[in-house]
Each structure stands twice: as C-alpha cells, then as structure tokens.
Design an enzyme around this catalytic site. Sequence first.
Site, PDB file in Angstrom:
ATOM      1  N   THR A  46       0.823  -1.207   0.000  1.00 51.13           N
ATOM      2  CA  THR A  46       0.000   0.000   0.000  1.00 51.13           C
ATOM      3  C   THR A  46       0.856   1.257   0.000  1.00 51.13           C
ATOM      4  O   THR A  46       0.417   2.307  -0.468  1.00 51.13           O
ATOM      5  CB  THR A  46      -0.936  -0.003   1.221  1.00 51.13           C
ATOM      6  OG1 THR A  46      -1.648  -1.240   1.254  1.00 51.13           O
ATOM      7  CG2 THR A  46      -1.923   1.136   1.176  1.00 51.13           C
ATOM      8  N   TYR A 134       4.613 -12.663   5.350  1.00 46.09           N
ATOM      9  CA  TYR A 134       3.553 -12.148   4.485  1.00 46.09           C
ATOM     10  C   TYR A 134       3.339 -13.133   3.345  1.00 46.09           C
ATOM     11  O   TYR A 134       4.171 -13.249   2.451  1.00 46.09           O
ATOM     12  CB  TYR A 134       3.957 -10.774   3.956  1.00 46.09           C
ATOM     13  CG  TYR A 134       2.925 -10.053   3.127  1.00 46.09           C
ATOM     14  CD1 TYR A 134       1.601 -10.467   3.048  1.00 46.09           C
ATOM     15  CD2 TYR A 134       3.287  -8.905   2.419  1.00 46.09           C
ATOM     16  CE1 TYR A 134       0.673  -9.783   2.297  1.00 46.09           C
ATOM     17  CE2 TYR A 134       2.364  -8.205   1.663  1.00 46.09           C
ATOM     18  CZ  TYR A 134       1.059  -8.644   1.608  1.00 46.09           C
ATOM     19  OH  TYR A 134       0.137  -7.957   0.857  1.00 46.09           O
ATOM     20  N   LYS A 162       0.954 -12.594   8.143  1.00 43.50           N
ATOM     21  CA  LYS A 162      -0.160 -11.953   7.454  1.00 43.50           C
ATOM     22  C   LYS A 162      -0.567 -12.877   6.311  1.00 43.50           C
ATOM     23  O   LYS A 162       0.178 -13.065   5.352  1.00 43.50           O
ATOM     24  CB  LYS A 162       0.249 -10.584   6.916  1.00 43.50           C
ATOM     25  CG  LYS A 162      -0.854  -9.893   6.120  1.00 43.50           C
ATOM     26  CD  LYS A 162      -0.350  -8.642   5.419  1.00 43.50           C
ATOM     27  CE  LYS A 162      -1.453  -8.037   4.564  1.00 43.50           C
ATOM     28  NZ  LYS A 162      -0.968  -6.893   3.746  1.00 43.50           N
TER      29      LYS A 162
END
Length: 302
Positions: A46, A134, A162
Amino acid sequence: MQFEGIWTPIVTPYREDFTVDEGALGDVVEQLIAGGVAGIISAGTTGEYYAQSFEERAWLAAKTHELIRGRVPLVVGTGALRTEDSIEFAKMAKDVGADAILVATPPYSVPTGREIALHALAIDRAVDMPVMLYNYPGRMGVNMDEETLDRLGRSPNFCGIKESSGDINRLHLIARDYPHLGLLCGMDDQALEFFAWGAKGWVCAGSNFAPEAHVALYRACVVEGDFTKGRAIMSAMMPLMRVLEQGGKFIQCIKHGVTMRGIPAGPPRKPLLPLNKDDKRSLEEVIRTMNTAIAAIEGGKK
C-alpha cells in the site's frame, strides 16, 4: 513480539510531481494513532514500495519512525526480488529503529517452499529481529507452504504471519497446526472468519482512512467476544471490502479515502493512474454509508 490489533500499511502521500509530501505523511501517522491502530507498517504494498528507490524507502522508514515517536511499533517491509537486497532492506530497518520487519516471498521467481524458507532465514540471521511473514500468492505466485512454515519454526523470531491467500483452508491450517505464529488477517473480506479462528491481528490498508471502523470490528470480535455485533459491523463494511478487494484499483481507492479525510494523499506512482470521477463518487458513497451504519451499531442500534 505480539502482533495484535490493527496494523496499518501506511500510504506514501505524493505531490503532483510524485515527490513525497512529508507534511501529509505526518498527518496520516497522527490520524492512525488517534484512531487506535496498534502499529504501522512502512514499505508495504500500500505504500508503493515497488515504485521507490532504496534511498526513498530508507528515508520513509526513518521519517515514519521519527513521526511515530515511540507511540506504536513500526514494522518495515523488506520486499525485493533478490535475497541480498531484502537483507539490505532489513539492515536498514534495524538501523532506523524499527521494531520488526515484514518478510514476503520474493516475487516473480516462484521459489519452492524450501527456497522461501532459506530466503527468510538468511534475513533473520542478518538482523535477528521479530518478523511478520507475508503470504500473498496472488502477487508472488506461490504459497508459503507447510515446508516453509516448518523450516521457519527453527527461529523464534518468526512470530506472526499476514495471510493474504484468500484460501479459507490456509486459515484453518495456520490456526490449527502453527499456533506459535500469530495469525493476522490479510484478506479484508475474511476478517470475521479470521477472528472466529483465533486471529488477534488484522493488517488492513483501509485503516489508512477508516481506522475507527477497523478497530471497532477488532474490538467487538477479539476484545469483547461479541460476534453478533461483529457480524453487524462486518456486514456494514462488506461493500467497502468488495470495492477494495475486487475493484482492481486498490491503492488508488486507499489514497482517495485518505484524501476524503482531509489529508492529500496524491496520485499513485505510474504505471497506476488515479481514480476517475465516477470511481471517486462510488467510493465516497460506500464510505459514507459504512460510517453511518457503524456509528449506529456502536451506539447500540442493531
């Protein structure tokens, strides 16, 4: 380290010439902390790390650490094509005072489970810091499979993951077979399911502009154990989740959401382009409707 609560992969606000807007970055940090997030992640997807130089990523990590002033933990992403580069990003993270690092599968090369584990263990050996893994096969092309997770169990630094595969079976696998890994939701439209299976954290880009809503869902499910209230909040959030997860303009939507809060997040870096007027209007309506619904739920009007 316990990765609990709402963790925000912070946006990088740009001016129209694509230089970083330092003032806006500070405003986003303040909004997040005031909104109750548990931690901030620099150099996540992001934040558009893939469109930034090493120097920019290092500057952003150091500046974000400075702006946070120790009020919440800082995690810094190490994403890169080569293991050697990820190690350098990890060393940079340690140098700027980060509390933990984010380690993803290297993209494009499609490594095996063993190769992913060796990549992550090499980074771990270089810096000896808490690690949030991740798993995002949609971007990286491959899962952190059971061989990966088994091998990473050799180091206590791997203390969170995550999970962004979108595969509910992966959620079950990690919750049941890898309880030592702190489970964090990485697929926004499955947040309720993650919390039901014991996740205590959520890495959510939407919290850049709606930290209060995301914290409300976390609080209902994890803190209060009230899944009736949680379902009501999740139902109110689902239209936004559909826009973010299925709209194909993820970063653009996040940045416009931040701008709606009065903080100019600017355009994404190319090749991405900003939202058009119709997309902006649609997103604005979805966010307004969500906020109204959650305010009523939080006020006890179910």
